[in-house]
Design an enzyme around this catalytic site. Structure first.
Site, PDB file in Angstrom:
ATOM      1  N   GLU A 135       0.798  -1.268  -0.062  1.00  0.00           N
ATOM      2  CA  GLU A 135      -0.089   0.071  -0.077  1.00  0.00           C
ATOM      3  C   GLU A 135       0.826   1.098   0.053  1.00  0.00           C
ATOM      4  OE1 GLU A 135      -3.083  -0.140   2.773  1.00  0.00           O
ATOM      5  OE2 GLU A 135      -4.010   1.894   2.351  1.00  0.00           O
ATOM      6  N   GLU A 138       2.297   1.786  -3.354  1.00  0.00           N
ATOM      7  CA  GLU A 138       1.420   2.036  -4.417  1.00  0.00           C
ATOM      8  C   GLU A 138       1.149   3.732  -4.235  1.00  0.00           C
ATOM      9  OE1 GLU A 138      -2.439   0.155  -3.257  1.00  0.00           O
ATOM     10  OE2 GLU A 138      -3.440   1.272  -5.093  1.00  0.00           O
ATOM     11  N   CYS A 164      -8.042  -1.021   4.607  1.00  0.00           N
ATOM     12  CA  CYS A 164      -7.786  -2.467   5.670  1.00  0.00           C
ATOM     13  C   CYS A 164      -9.159  -2.653   6.397  1.00  0.00           C
ATOM     14  CB  CYS A 164      -6.834  -1.956   6.911  1.00  0.00           C
ATOM     15  SG  CYS A 164      -5.259  -1.698   6.258  1.00  0.00           S
ATOM     16  N   SER A 184      -6.865   2.249  -2.231  1.00  0.00           N
ATOM     17  CA  SER A 184      -5.840   1.489  -2.409  1.00  0.00           C
ATOM     18  C   SER A 184      -6.054  -0.012  -2.815  1.00  0.00           C
ATOM     19  CB  SER A 184      -5.011   1.336  -1.156  1.00  0.00           C
ATOM     20  OG  SER A 184      -4.007   0.214  -1.242  1.00  0.00           O
ATOM     21  N   LYS A 223     -14.883  -8.588   9.662  1.00  0.00           N
ATOM     22  CA  LYS A 223     -13.882  -9.533   9.120  1.00  0.00           C
ATOM     23  C   LYS A 223     -14.360 -10.966   8.599  1.00  0.00           C
ATOM     24  CE  LYS A 223     -10.116  -6.801   9.329  1.00  0.00           C
ATOM     25  NZ  LYS A 223      -9.446  -6.467   7.806  1.00  0.00           N
ATOM     26  N   GLU A 226     -15.805 -10.122   5.353  1.00  0.00           N
ATOM     27  CA  GLU A 226     -14.568 -10.120   4.304  1.00  0.00           C
ATOM     28  C   GLU A 226     -14.322 -11.425   3.814  1.00  0.00           C
ATOM     29  OE1 GLU A 226     -10.921  -8.403   5.796  1.00  0.00           O
ATOM     30  OE2 GLU A 226     -10.643  -7.183   4.323  1.00  0.00           O
ATOM     31  N   GLU A 231     -14.471 -12.955  -4.032  1.00  0.00           N
ATOM     32  CA  GLU A 231     -13.013 -12.736  -4.939  1.00  0.00           C
ATOM     33  C   GLU A 231     -12.010 -13.087  -3.701  1.00  0.00           C
ATOM     34  OE1 GLU A 231     -15.068 -10.515  -3.728  1.00  0.00           O
ATOM     35  OE2 GLU A 231     -14.045  -8.854  -2.861  1.00  0.00           O
ATOM     36  N   CYS A 374      -9.500  -0.234  15.494  1.00  0.00           N
ATOM     37  CA  CYS A 374      -9.866  -1.411  15.746  1.00  0.00           C
ATOM     38  C   CYS A 374      -9.948  -1.945  17.099  1.00  0.00           C
ATOM     39  CB  CYS A 374      -9.099  -2.563  15.212  1.00  0.00           C
ATOM     40  SG  CYS A 374      -8.646  -1.940  13.132  1.00  0.00           S
TER      41      CYS A 374
END
Lengths: 387, 219, 119
Positions: A135, A138, A164, A184, A223, A226, A231, A374
């Site tokens: 990241e 990037e 994230c 990102s 999460k 996620e 994908e 978090c």
């Protein structure tokens, strides 16, 4: 093996007292029901953050659990069960065993995971470092493209948003599809870990990735959503098979009769288990930003940072901004990099609107759904004193 | 039979109005409250669904609060006398409590000490209602108006205090209703609060001897 | 017929008791409000403590920058960009990067094709 249970993670049970407190906590207005009515969740709008869950005065909101699948995998001798633990877990898990918030139980946590039967105990912090590498690079490329360094024309637009937080990603996809090119393309640490575990680590450990079962211990309920995204199969399998929250891990430790506080301090396994301080602060609002700055600064300037702490990005305010002057070796000049940190998804709208309207002066924007980051995630120990 | 003839004006028109308002509000609040605490949909439907029932509950709560407040402002003297009476406990009151005023069948009551305008039981009820209502108000309004800003623990705390105070108040009021409207020894008082304000002087001289003595002296 | 009515006017004692109870109620409400505000202020202290916990952990780490993590250097050199430390290679794009929103179906197809190819 796929462990898809349901992508609707958060549910309001019958214990709802209709007090209507949760609707003020929900960042997306996904909770339906007026004062006096039983509330329910509109899963189309819900980003699975679990803030309502940890703030429900009556404990009436629950999250879907994958604990049974994890127990099954642990009991299955043909499975190599690999576990990763997020940074925020280690300063909150102790609360379930009577310790103060913030107490560091990193070593005991690794020890407990081994005693629960996990074959390999790794650390999401390794993947957080990996995230910074990808990241951060990037971001550097996007900045190069922006200032006209040749060869970087294909890089995405500025500002770059962090990626994230799965609640933030779902929110952007649902509400602001136009902002997606700004996010990102780097996966979250959890998903990077899964992809790397079932390829690189499987090779190194000489394990068939089909027999590998990756579990993550997260401070987060989103999460769980996620890891089930369709994908997230870069390794050729579902990269992360199951997610347990800090609460669920504590429950498993208690159920197994492990005396947590008397455990010795142990370390994570090597290979994809070592970490740095930059990865540790991923669990705090502003942490991803600070970690990225530490690496980007050194790579861009070619100089070593004396003081690695960027105190200006720290704090608890929902929207914070800072400017960091970075001498860029390749350009031979110093470029001021404007950064912004959003803690609490409610506050992101104005930042996005500015970006879409071309008014934004920022280069890099960190977005975390949960107030404080978090460490205050929806999977953390529920405190009676929550707000 | 006694010689005392005539009537005593026990409760003024304003007092009676306030009592009526409070009574009606109390019934509505109790019903809607029980309805959503115990998830009784039929009660909610009586008020047009659960969201409407809670609307009715909170706005009735406003009347329930303002009613006595306005009464106290315009009838401070009556209020002050009432407070003086119910906060004064003498050995006659303790004597009444020992025998429970002769209302409880298995407690022997040969001699019941003379009582003020309100007997010891009524004094305790008065105190319970005042403290109870204050608790209901200080927990009820935050749950309605501050539910977004309050931390979860305060919402929970308000909820618990509101509920248990309601339980105590409802039980106390049920007892109050039984003695004032049903019990043959005391139901003559029903009319004094609910209708015209008068009680028989004869009855008062027995049940509220100390107060009656004061009234006679003032004549 | 005799009608008995209470006289108007109150004694000093009655006046003080009446005003006293109003004042007491106001004080009581004030104290409750104060307690409420204290609880409100203390209600997110745990967030600060957890934040402080993580920053303390960071301070105690010997390595505090991601690119200095030896296992990170190792995974790049041995796996992601053989021989060097170079992010954003094709391999890292495949494993470590993703797409969002409407681009996801295309990405899934790519990943599935890759899977069959690898098999």
């Amino acid at each position: 093996m796929s462990t898809v249970v349901t992508k609707e993670i958060i549910h309001v049970t019958d214990r709802c007292k209709s007090c209507d407190h949760c609707t003020s906590v929900c960042p997306t207005g996904a909770i339906k029901g007026r004062l006096g009515e039983k509330h329910y969740i509109d899963h189309k709008k819900c980003v699975n953050c679990g803030q309502c869950l940890i703030n429900c005065p009556f404990g009436a909101i629950v999250d879907m659990s994958m604990a049974e699948q994890v127990k099954k995998a642990l009991a299955d001798p043909s499975k190599v069960v690999v576990v990763q633990t997020a940074p925020a877990v280690r300063v909150a898990l102790g609360e379930e065993f009577g310790l103060e918030p913030g107490a560091n139980v990193k070593g005991k946590m690794f020890a407990a995971l081994r005693r629960l039967g996990f074959d390999k105990v790794y650390d999401t912090e390794f993947a957080a470092d990996l995230t910074i590498m990808e990241e951060g690079t990037e971001l550097i490329h996007r900045i190069f493209a922006h200032v006209g360094v040749p060869g970087y024309e294909k890089s995405g637009p500025l500002p770059q948003f962090t990626s994230c937080c799965p609640a933030w990603i779902k929110y952007a996809e649902d509400r602001y599809p136009k902002i997606l090119p700004h996010i990102s393309s780097a996966k979250s640490p959890q998903q990077m870990f899964g992809a790397v575990a079932k390829t690189y680590a499987a090779q190194k450990l000489n394990v068939n990735p089909a027999d590998m079962y990756v579990v993550s211990i997260m401070p987060c309920t989103a999460k769980k959503y996620e890891c089930q995204r369709e994908e997230m199969i870069a390794s050729g399998f579902q990269d992360v098979d199951a997610v347990l929250t800090t609460r669920e891990l504590a429950q498993m430790i208690k159920d197994a009769g492990i005396n947590f506080l008397s455990l010795p301090d142990e370390k994570a396994d090597r290979l994809i288990g070592s970490s740095t301080g930059a990865a540790t602060i991923f669990g705090v609002t502003g942490g991803v930003m600070e970690a990225a700055l530490r690496t980007a600064y050194e790579i861009l300037s070619g100089q070593s940072l004396g003081n690695v702490e960027f105190k200006t990005v720290r704090g608890r305010k929902p929207i914070r901004e800072a400017t960091v002057n970075i001498p860029i070796k390749e350009l031979g000049k110093t470029v001021p990099v404007n950064v912004c940190i959003v803690s609490g998804l409610k506050y992101v709208n104005e930042v996005i609107e500015d970006v879409l309207a071309g008014r934004s002066k920022y280069h890099f924007i960190e977005v975390m759904n949960c107030p404080g980051g978090c460490i205050n995630g929806g999977g953390q120990p529920i405190r009676r004193d929550t707000y | 039979m006694s010689e005392i003839k005539g009537k005593v004006l026990k409760h003024s028109e304003q007092t009676r109005t306030m009592h009526w308002i409070h009574l009606i509000c109390f019934i509505i609040l109790g019903l809607t409250g029980i309805g959503f605490y115990f998830d009784i949909t039929s009660i909610d439907n009586l008020f047009g669904g659960s969201a409407n029932a809670s609307n009715v509950h909170v706005w009735t709560g406003v009347v329930f609060t303002l009613g006595p407040l306005i009464y106290v402002l315009f009838n401070f003297e009556k209020f002050a006398k009432f407070i003086d009476t119910i906060t004064t406990f003498t050995k006659d009151d303790f004597g009444w409590l020992k025998t429970m005023g002769g209302y409880v069948p298995f407690i022997k009551a040969e001699h019941i000490p003379p009582q003020d305008k309100y007997n010891a039981g009524q004094k305790i009820l008065g105190l319970l209602v005042i403290i109870g209502c204050i608790l209901m108000i200080v927990t009820g309004f935050p749950m309605w108006l501050l539910r977004d800003t309050m931390p979860a623990i305060l919402v929970w705390l308000c909820w618990k205090v509101h509920f248990w105070t309601a339980v105590i108040l409802i039980l106390a009021i049920l007892g109050h209703f039984f003695l004032a409207a049903i019990h043959p020894k005391s139901r003559v008082e029903f009319a004094s609060m609910m209708i015209d304000g008068y009680v028989d002087a004869e009855y008062t001289s027995h049940h509220n001897a100390k107060w009656f003595a004061q009234l006679k002296k003032a004549e | 017929m005799n009608i008995f009515v209470e006289r108007g006017g109150i004694t000093r004692r009655q006046f003080f008791k009446g005003t006293g109870i109003i004042a007491a109620t106001a004080v009581f409400a004030g104290i409750l409000g104060k307690i409420g505000i204290d609880i409100f202020k203390a209600s997110d202290k745990y967030i600060e403590k957890r934040i402080a916990g993580l920053y303390t952990l960071d301070e105690r780490m010997t390595i505090r920058k991601s690119h200095e993590n030896p296992e990170i250097i190792q995974i790049y050199k041995e796996f992601l960009s053989p021989g060097e430390v170079k992010p954003l290679t094709e391999k890292s794009h495949h494993l470590l990067h993703t797409k969002y929103g409407s681009e996801i179906p295309e990405l899934i197809k790519e990943l599935e094709a890759h899977r069959h190819h690898a098999a």
